[in-house]
Scaffold this motif. Structure first.
Motif, PDB file in Angstrom:
ATOM      1  N   SER A 298       0.805  -1.224   0.000  1.00  0.00           N
ATOM      2  CA  SER A 298       0.000   0.000   0.000  1.00  0.00           C
ATOM      3  C   SER A 298       0.835   1.269   0.000  1.00  0.00           C
ATOM      4  O   SER A 298       0.283   2.364  -0.051  1.00  0.00           O
ATOM      5  N   MET A 299       2.146   1.140   0.076  1.00  0.00           N
ATOM      6  CA  MET A 299       2.992   2.330   0.119  1.00  0.00           C
ATOM      7  C   MET A 299       2.966   3.066  -1.216  1.00  0.00           C
ATOM      8  O   MET A 299       2.970   2.461  -2.282  1.00  0.00           O
ATOM      9  N   ASN A 300       3.004   4.377  -1.115  1.00  0.00           N
ATOM     10  CA  ASN A 300       3.016   5.246  -2.289  1.00  0.00           C
ATOM     11  C   ASN A 300       4.463   5.430  -2.745  1.00  0.00           C
ATOM     12  O   ASN A 300       5.292   5.968  -2.009  1.00  0.00           O
TER      13      ASN A 300
ATOM     14  N   THR B 204       2.124  -4.852   6.620  1.00  0.00           N
ATOM     15  CA  THR B 204       2.794  -3.775   7.336  1.00  0.00           C
ATOM     16  C   THR B 204       2.966  -4.174   8.794  1.00  0.00           C
ATOM     17  O   THR B 204       1.997  -4.191   9.541  1.00  0.00           O
TER      18      THR B 204
ATOM     19  N   LEU C  55       4.735  10.625   6.964  1.00  0.00           N
ATOM     20  CA  LEU C  55       3.454  10.064   6.551  1.00  0.00           C
ATOM     21  C   LEU C  55       2.868  10.862   5.398  1.00  0.00           C
ATOM     22  O   LEU C  55       3.122  12.061   5.278  1.00  0.00           O
ATOM     23  N   PRO C  56       2.039  10.230   4.572  1.00  0.00           N
ATOM     24  CA  PRO C  56       1.248  11.021   3.612  1.00  0.00           C
ATOM     25  C   PRO C  56       0.280  11.913   4.376  1.00  0.00           C
ATOM     26  O   PRO C  56      -0.148  11.597   5.481  1.00  0.00           O
TER      27      PRO C  56
ATOM     28  N   MET D  57       5.618   9.056  -2.740  1.00  0.00           N
ATOM     29  CA  MET D  57       5.942   9.563  -1.414  1.00  0.00           C
ATOM     30  C   MET D  57       7.289   9.033  -0.938  1.00  0.00           C
ATOM     31  O   MET D  57       8.078   9.761  -0.325  1.00  0.00           O
TER      32      MET D  57
ATOM     33  N   THR E 240       6.287   5.530   6.481  1.00  0.00           N
ATOM     34  CA  THR E 240       5.176   4.592   6.432  1.00  0.00           C
ATOM     35  C   THR E 240       3.907   5.309   6.026  1.00  0.00           C
ATOM     36  O   THR E 240       3.836   6.552   6.055  1.00  0.00           O
ATOM     37  N   ASP E 241       2.900   4.525   5.636  1.00  0.00           N
ATOM     38  CA  ASP E 241       1.601   5.107   5.319  1.00  0.00           C
ATOM     39  C   ASP E 241       0.589   4.829   6.421  1.00  0.00           C
ATOM     40  O   ASP E 241      -0.603   5.051   6.264  1.00  0.00           O
TER      41      ASP E 241
ATOM     42  N   ARG F  49       4.121  15.257   7.677  1.00  0.00           N
ATOM     43  CA  ARG F  49       3.132  14.830   6.691  1.00  0.00           C
ATOM     44  C   ARG F  49       3.549  15.334   5.316  1.00  0.00           C
ATOM     45  O   ARG F  49       3.635  16.536   5.081  1.00  0.00           O
TER      46      ARG F  49
ATOM     47  N   ASP G  43       1.513  14.619  -0.728  1.00  0.00           N
ATOM     48  CA  ASP G  43       1.704  13.887  -1.984  1.00  0.00           C
ATOM     49  C   ASP G  43       0.476  14.041  -2.869  1.00  0.00           C
ATOM     50  O   ASP G  43       0.276  13.256  -3.757  1.00  0.00           O
TER      51      ASP G  43
ATOM     52  N   ARG H 255      -2.983  10.905   6.978  1.00  0.00           N
ATOM     53  CA  ARG H 255      -2.939   9.590   7.609  1.00  0.00           C
ATOM     54  C   ARG H 255      -2.730   9.734   9.122  1.00  0.00           C
ATOM     55  O   ARG H 255      -2.154  10.699   9.592  1.00  0.00           O
TER      56      ARG H 255
END
Length: 605
Positions: A487-489, A544, A586-587, A492, A569-570, A602, A605, A590
């Motif tokens: 699930s990681m971007n 995760t 973090l994005p 980002m 991490t997300d 944060r 992104d 989140r």
């Protein structure tokens, strides 16, 4: 006011329709003052006072006597138009000395018909429509035109008395003079009342122009009070939609009230049984949540305990400002009025089990701050715009409150408002500060172990060089934990690693320890900062679980215990226990439900 004639049978359709129209006119704000002083009669056919011509509908005298046709069958809308037409002759002052005759009567009929067409009051009877070329023109202008020429054939049927007849009679009566002076003033009162009623209809205080007895719920009345009389958050409240539907509140599990800043909706349960004063308190409470950005200030905290902490602060401020009346059972402690929401959270988090039993305005165990973001919410770019909207509304409301002299505000509330006026620090700037605090710039030292380049100019004079202390430079390092779940971007990750590499090189960090975190941690070992800004071979792609990676760094013998850790991490579902200085990237938007947390940066992104 003279009693209106009701001599006909109530079950007669003509009488019933006329009576319905009369009741409407009596309650219509524009015409009610005129109707109150007028004398509207409907005599028996051929009886005393039956002066309305057979082809007509009604006639009016300057003293306010309006005589309608005794047996004509018309719809309620047609009778409303007829009565309004006659009353407006009085209100417009058409019974003027020195004016009269067919030309003046036709000009006045045109002016009244044009006005009724604009306000859309009633429906003209068949054959009484006004031609477009005579609409929105003054009586004097039309009178001169009709006097110089003949009255157009298209206007012969516009009078309420019938074709080629005047519906204004009795100009020569002596008592007409005293009434001429009163009708325009009554019409002006009606205009003011109609304007006020229109505002009430638009604002929801009444559902229609004619029914002044419309009951407005205490919830909507309190909502309108916040907008009109509480300028501090009036701009915020005006942007919200009030939902007082019992079924909706049951679906959302709202016992009293809740607010969703994302969709700009406030939910109020009409079955809560609160008074209007209590609803004012509740409305102000709910609107302060989005105004003070409580849903975005949550960050890593427990959502419910954070909601409870914010409720304690808001309720203490509202009690101090004497806004409405506090309902029974809400969270209130006067000792917390000078605290911040973050400070109250730190206090109640030590006894989370007890404070989880407390109830917000939504209910026990349920926060009244709604708004779960969908996964694509922050990627749509709406988050900062919405945040800026609430900041601007609260700032403008605070300025309006001060300029209008609406009284003093709690010092803690003023401090939060002024804090929110400043935009948040960009994540990369905050990350640079983190590096500056943990890796201060090395000061060069003078050493004779390495000669200066200037020594060649003076060989007989030794000149020491200025170099960075190698031992201190070698001890400067930190760990990077990369969440490599599916699930990681990737975007980002790239931005975060690029920023880390740049700041590490500027702070003379020679090596960085990298650990990939997946179903199992993978130790990449030490790498140079410049290698982070290039292509990084990422291993993993599963779930995760970050705690094993932290434990790996804790147990690594070649990784200094005092070295800080950056975690990219997300979001994570487990509770981390980190025993060293650490931070999270973090994005935007989140949250981290960790038990021990460090600074959170944060990334937009």
């Amino acid at each position: 006011m003279a009693r209106k004639s009701r001599t006909h049978r109530a079950d007669d359709p003509a009488t019933a329709n006329f009576q319905a129209a009369l009741d409407y006119v009596q309650n219509y704000p524009l015409l009610a003052p005129l109707e109150h002083w007028a004398h509207i009669t409907r005599p028996h056919p051929g009886g005393p006072g039956d002066v309305c011509p057979a082809p007509g509908w009604a006639v009016v005298r300057p003293d306010g006597w309006i005589t309608v046709h005794p047996i004509r069958l018309g719809t309620p809308d047609e009778w409303i138009y007829v009565l309004a037409h006659c009353l407006l002759h009085l209100g417009f002052g058409h019974f003027r000395t020195g004016r009269g005759g067919p030309a003046w009567s036709a000009a006045c009929d045109c002016a009244v018909a044009s006005f009724l067409e604009q306000v859309k009051l009633g429906r003209p009877p068949a054959g009484f429509a006004l031609p477009d070329q005579y609409a929105r023109r003054q009586e004097g202008e039309l009178f001169q035109e009709f006097s110089l020429r003949s009255i157009p054939e298209s206007l012969n049927g516009i009078s309420m008395a019938g074709p080629r007849l005047s519906d204004m009679i009795g100009e020569g009566e002596p008592r007409a003079v005293t009434h001429r002076k009163r009708w325009p003033a009554l019409f002006a009162d009606g205009l003011r009342a109609a304007a006020a009623a229109a505002v009430d209809v638009a604002g929801g205080r009444r559902s229609s122009m004619v029914d002044a007895t419309d009951s407005v719920s205490p919830i909507r009345s309190a909502y309108q009070w916040v907008i009109a009389d509480f300028p501090l958050i009036g701009a915020v409240a005006a942007a919200f939609t009030l939902i007082e539907d019992r079924s909706v509140c049951q679906r959302e599990q709202v016992s009293i009230a809740a607010v969703d800043a994302t969709v700009r909706e406030i939910y109020a349960n009409p079955t809560a049984g609160l008074t209007e004063e209590e609803w004012r308190f509740v409305m102000a409470h709910e609107f302060l949540h989005p105004a003070l950005r409580h849903e975005t200030r949550l960050q890593w905290r427990d959502p419910y305990l954070w909601n409870v902490a914010c409720d304690f602060i808001i309720n203490a401020w509202l009690v101090e400002m004497k806004i409405g009346r506090m309902p029974a059972g809400v969270l209130y402690d006067p000792a917390l009025a000078a605290e911040s929401a973050e400070g109250v959270y730190d206090r109640i988090a030590t006894d989370a089990r007890r404070f989880r039993k407390l109830a917000t305005l939504r209910g026990t165990g349920l926060g009244d701050i709604l708004g779960d973001r969908p996964p694509h919410w922050w990627s749509a770019g709406e988050g900062m715009d919405l945040d800026e909207f609430y900041r601007r509304c609260l700032s403008q409301g605070y300025q309006c409150h001060l300029e209008n002299g609406r009284g003093l505000l709690p010092s803690g509330l003023v401090q939060e408002i002024r804090t929110l006026e400043h935009r948040p620090i960009p994540w990369d700037v905050a990350l640079a500060r983190w590096f500056a605090e943990r890796f201060p710039l090395l000061e060069p030292v003078r050493t004779y172990a390495r000669l200066s380049r200037r020594h060649a100019a003076t060989p007989d004079i030794p000149r020491p060089a200025r170099v960075l202390p190698e031992r201190e430079r070698e001890s400067r390092t930190f760990g990077v934990v990369l969440d490599t779940s599916g699930s990681m971007n990737r975007r980002m990750l790239g931005r975060a690693l690029g920023a880390i590499a740049s700041y590490a090189r500027s702070r003379e960090v020679p090596l960085v320890r990298i650990v990939y975190c997946d179903a199992a941690p993978y130790d990449q070992g030490y790498v140079r900062p410049e290698d982070l800004s290039g292509r990084v071979s990422v291993r993993g792609g599963g779930g995760t679980v970050l705690q094993p990676a932290i434990d790996l760094l804790d147990r690594a013998p070649d990784f200094p215990r005092e070295a800080p850790v950056l975690i990219i991490t997300d979001g994570c579902s487990d509770h981390l226990v980190v025993r060293r200085d650490h931070a999270y990237l973090l994005p935007a938007g989140r949250q981290l439900p960790f038990s021990e947390r460090g600074p959170i940066f944060r990334i937009d992104d």
